[in-house]
Design a protein around this motif. Structure first.
Motif, short mmCIF file in Angstrom:
data_model
loop_
_atom_site.label_atom_id
_atom_site.label_comp_id
_atom_site.label_asym_id
_atom_site.label_seq_id
_atom_site.Cartn_x
_atom_site.Cartn_y
_atom_site.Cartn_z
N ALA A 65 0.69 -1.19 -0.01
CA ALA A 65 -0.18 0.16 -0.13
C ALA A 65 0.79 1.26 0.05
CB ALA A 65 -1.18 -0.12 1.12
N PHE A 66 2.19 1.04 0.05
CA PHE A 66 3.10 2.12 0.36
C PHE A 66 3.62 2.38 -1.41
CE2 PHE A 66 7.05 4.23 0.77
CZ PHE A 66 6.62 5.44 1.68
N LYS A 67 3.29 1.42 -2.28
CA LYS A 67 3.86 1.54 -3.64
C LYS A 67 3.53 2.60 -4.38
CE LYS A 67 5.05 -3.44 -4.14
NZ LYS A 67 4.66 -4.61 -4.69
N PRO A 68 2.40 3.25 -4.31
CA PRO A 68 2.15 4.26 -5.23
C PRO A 68 3.01 5.62 -4.88
CG PRO A 68 0.08 3.54 -4.05
CD PRO A 68 1.13 2.68 -3.51
N GLY A 106 8.09 -11.19 -16.76
CA GLY A 106 8.92 -10.58 -17.80
C GLY A 106 8.71 -9.15 -17.98
N LYS A 107 8.74 -8.83 -19.29
CA LYS A 107 8.62 -7.34 -19.49
C LYS A 107 7.46 -6.95 -19.40
CE LYS A 107 12.45 -6.80 -22.86
NZ LYS A 107 13.04 -6.18 -24.12
N VAL A 108 7.05 -5.91 -18.66
CA VAL A 108 5.61 -5.35 -18.09
C VAL A 108 5.60 -3.85 -18.22
CG1 VAL A 108 5.00 -7.25 -16.76
CG2 VAL A 108 6.21 -5.40 -15.72
N THR A 109 4.51 -3.10 -18.34
CA THR A 109 4.67 -1.78 -18.22
C THR A 109 4.39 -1.44 -16.81
OG1 THR A 109 2.33 -1.74 -18.41
CG2 THR A 109 3.62 -1.29 -20.59
N LEU A 110 4.76 0.00 -16.49
CA LEU A 110 4.74 0.29 -14.93
C LEU A 110 3.34 0.29 -14.36
CD1 LEU A 110 7.03 3.26 -14.56
CD2 LEU A 110 7.68 0.84 -14.71
N ALA A 111 2.02 0.31 -15.54
CA ALA A 111 0.71 0.23 -14.92
C ALA A 111 0.64 -1.23 -14.71
CB ALA A 111 -0.14 0.68 -16.08
N THR A 112 1.05 -2.26 -15.48
CA THR A 112 0.78 -3.41 -15.16
C THR A 112 1.43 -3.87 -13.84
OG1 THR A 112 0.52 -4.11 -17.59
CG2 THR A 112 1.08 -5.90 -15.91
N ALA A 113 2.68 -3.38 -13.62
CA ALA A 113 3.34 -3.79 -12.46
C ALA A 113 2.82 -3.33 -11.20
CB ALA A 113 4.94 -3.32 -12.51
N SER A 117 0.83 -5.65 -8.34
CA SER A 117 1.76 -5.24 -7.29
C SER A 117 3.04 -5.91 -7.41
CB SER A 117 0.92 -5.74 -6.13
OG SER A 117 1.62 -5.24 -4.84
N LEU A 118 3.90 -5.95 -8.43
CA LEU A 118 5.16 -6.77 -8.65
C LEU A 118 6.29 -6.08 -7.79
CD1 LEU A 118 5.01 -7.20 -12.28
CD2 LEU A 118 3.97 -8.58 -10.52
N ASN A 119 6.82 -6.69 -6.78
CA ASN A 119 7.78 -6.43 -6.04
C ASN A 119 9.10 -6.15 -6.65
OD1 ASN A 119 6.02 -6.55 -3.76
ND2 ASN A 119 6.89 -8.53 -3.11
N SER A 120 9.37 -6.89 -7.64
CA SER A 120 10.79 -6.80 -8.26
C SER A 120 10.66 -5.18 -8.88
CB SER A 120 10.86 -7.68 -9.38
OG SER A 120 11.66 -7.48 -10.33
N VAL A 121 9.41 -4.87 -9.63
CA VAL A 121 9.72 -3.60 -10.20
C VAL A 121 9.63 -2.46 -9.37
CG1 VAL A 121 8.34 -2.08 -11.89
CG2 VAL A 121 8.68 -4.83 -12.25
N THR A 241 -3.70 -2.37 -2.79
CA THR A 241 -3.82 -3.21 -1.68
C THR A 241 -2.41 -3.20 -1.11
OG1 THR A 241 -3.00 -5.11 -3.12
CG2 THR A 241 -5.47 -4.81 -2.71
N GLY A 242 -2.22 -3.94 0.18
CA GLY A 242 -0.73 -4.17 0.82
C GLY A 242 -1.18 -5.28 1.94
N THR A 243 0.05 -6.06 2.09
CA THR A 243 0.24 -7.30 2.66
C THR A 243 1.54 -7.33 3.28
OG1 THR A 243 -1.48 -8.26 1.23
CG2 THR A 243 -0.45 -9.67 3.18
N SER A 244 1.58 -7.20 4.68
CA SER A 244 3.07 -7.23 5.28
C SER A 244 3.44 -8.64 5.35
CB SER A 244 3.08 -6.48 6.54
OG SER A 244 2.28 -7.25 7.65
N GLN A 245 4.76 -9.08 5.58
CA GLN A 245 5.15 -10.50 5.77
C GLN A 245 4.37 -11.41 6.54
OE1 GLN A 245 9.17 -10.42 7.09
NE2 GLN A 245 9.62 -12.33 5.96
N ASN A 246 4.13 -12.36 6.08
CA ASN A 246 3.25 -13.60 6.60
C ASN A 246 1.85 -13.10 7.32
OD1 ASN A 246 5.57 -15.44 6.89
ND2 ASN A 246 6.45 -14.41 8.74
#
Length: 402
Positions: A65-68, A106-113, A117-121, A241-246
């Motif tokens: 939920a912090f990613k924005p 693989g290759k994705v736009t930032l909108a898709t990422a 909620s892709l952590n790698s991007v 959305t946001g979900t912390s560890q475990n």
């Protein structure tokens, strides 16, 4: 029913229904309108059993939920929702951020990422713009808690309160302005004389209109095709959305052009829930509350008119003219070789599309121009900043006779 009663019933119904089976003992809901007025706030399951206000006092990890704020900082540095990154395993020092479920696209736009909620991007973008830029963006939007400026900030590792995180999404909903959050709207005498009337006072512009439009375009995807599909209803809506560890914390912060509402589920002792994610209980509570809160209210679009380029077009990052280095392209170290420069399709010319300010019920919005409202880090000039209207007499002044 008042919005407050509605919020309380939504939280308790979900915990009594399925939450206890999933080891979710507490729920929080905060709803704020575009002028900064708190319309509903639930600080826990039952005030009679615990008077601790988790909405304003409990600091919890926001997770994704912090990613924005990560994406906002990236857009301000010249990226667009059409910018492409390689979603693949990545290692930063000794830290290896992984996607939920270990799946990569693989290759994705930032909108898709962002929608997925892709952590790698998110980690790649934080490395590109720097953790300090992400922290500054969050503070500018309204997060007041101390934030640790390290790369893991991309995944929401610094703790915040539900009230401040929800309030920090309000500028996305109202066109880019950060109002002062307040609880008391009016004070009158027994005879009806108005002693105090808070219509929002003044608010600085903290995001450029085109950035608001891009962010709303991306976060609409979270509700339409992403991790918060359970939140969707008849109004145009966006959020994260946001979900912390475990599954210690599960969040959904979402908004329409009418209300910004944040929901959190978890346990006071930090104990893990049973596979509860932000797209589950929080999105369901948000949906239930917002459907009722918008009953009979005319539908309005979110601010901004940004539109993506065709899906088969690879768009280069549109960096400011004074930028010395182009944005990094995902390298072989994050999963795939970078394409040769000669094979890239040049970015098409894109006409400016201003975001309109959403009506805030008489809330005074200042004009553009002037200095930026941010501190410590330059942000794009122009519409960010501007004169702040003088604040009206505060409730404290009334009570103290000042």
């Amino acid at each position: 029913l008042t919005l407050q009663k509605l919020a309380e019933q939504s939280i308790r119904r979900l915990i009594d229904g399925s939450g206890k089976k999933l080891n979710a003992s507490q729920g929080v809901l905060v709803s704020i309108d575009n002028s900064g007025a708190v319309r509903a706030m639930v600080g826990g399951y039952d005030y009679s059993t615990s008077q601790f206000d988790r909405a304003s006092e409990a600091r919890r990890q926001p997770g994704s939920a912090f990613k924005p704020f990560v994406y906002m900082a990236a857009l301000e540095a010249g990226r667009t929702p059409d910018s492409v990154r390689n979603d693949a395993p990545i290692k930063i020092g000794k830290w290896t951020p992984t996607n939920y479920g270990g799946k990569y696209f693989g290759k994705v736009t930032l909108a898709t990422a962002l929608a997925k909620s892709l952590n790698s991007v998110a980690a790649q973008l934080t490395m590109e713009v720097g953790p300090d830029a992400v922290v500054e963006a969050a503070h500018r939007m309204g997060v007041g808690s101390d934030l640790t400026a390290n790369t893991s900030i991309a995944l929401g590792t610094s703790e915040v309160t539900p009230l401040e995180l929800t309030s920090a999404y309000v500028p996305f909903a109202n066109g880019g302005y950060r109002p002062e959050v307040h609880f008391i709207r009016r004070v009158t005498t027994a005879g009806g004389k108005v002693l105090y009337d808070n219509n929002g006072g003044g608010a600085p512009r903290v995001i450029k209109p085109e950035i608001v439009g891009m962010m709303n375009s991306m976060m609409t995807g979270t509700v339409e095709i992403g991790t918060a599909r359970k939140a969707a209803f008849a109004w145009p809506a966006a959020g994260k959305t946001g979900t912390s560890q475990n599954s210690r914390d599960a969040w959904f912060i979402g908004y329409t052009a009418n209300l910004t509402t944040g929901v959190w589920f978890g346990n006071d002792d930090g104990g893990p829930m049973k596979k509860v994610t932000g797209g589950a209980l929080p999105a369901q509570a948000w949906h239930e509350f917002m459907v009722a809160a918008h009953e009979g209210v005319p539908v309005r679009p979110l601010p901004g008119t940004w539109r993506s380029t065709p899906a088969d077009t690879i768009v280069q990052d549109e960096l400011p003219p004074n930028t010395a280095q182009p944005a990094p392209v995902p390298s072989a170290s994050v999963g795939q070789s970078a394409p040769a420069a000669s094979t890239r399709t040049p970015a098409p010319a894109r006409a400016a599309r201003p975001a309109e300010t959403v009506d805030a019920g008489g809330f005074g919005m200042p004009g553009g121009g002037g200095n930026t409202a941010s501190i410590r880090r330059p942000v794009p000039p122009g519409d960010v900043g501007g004169p702040v209207k003088k604040r009206q007499t505060s409730i404290l002044d009334i009570l103290t006779g000042g």
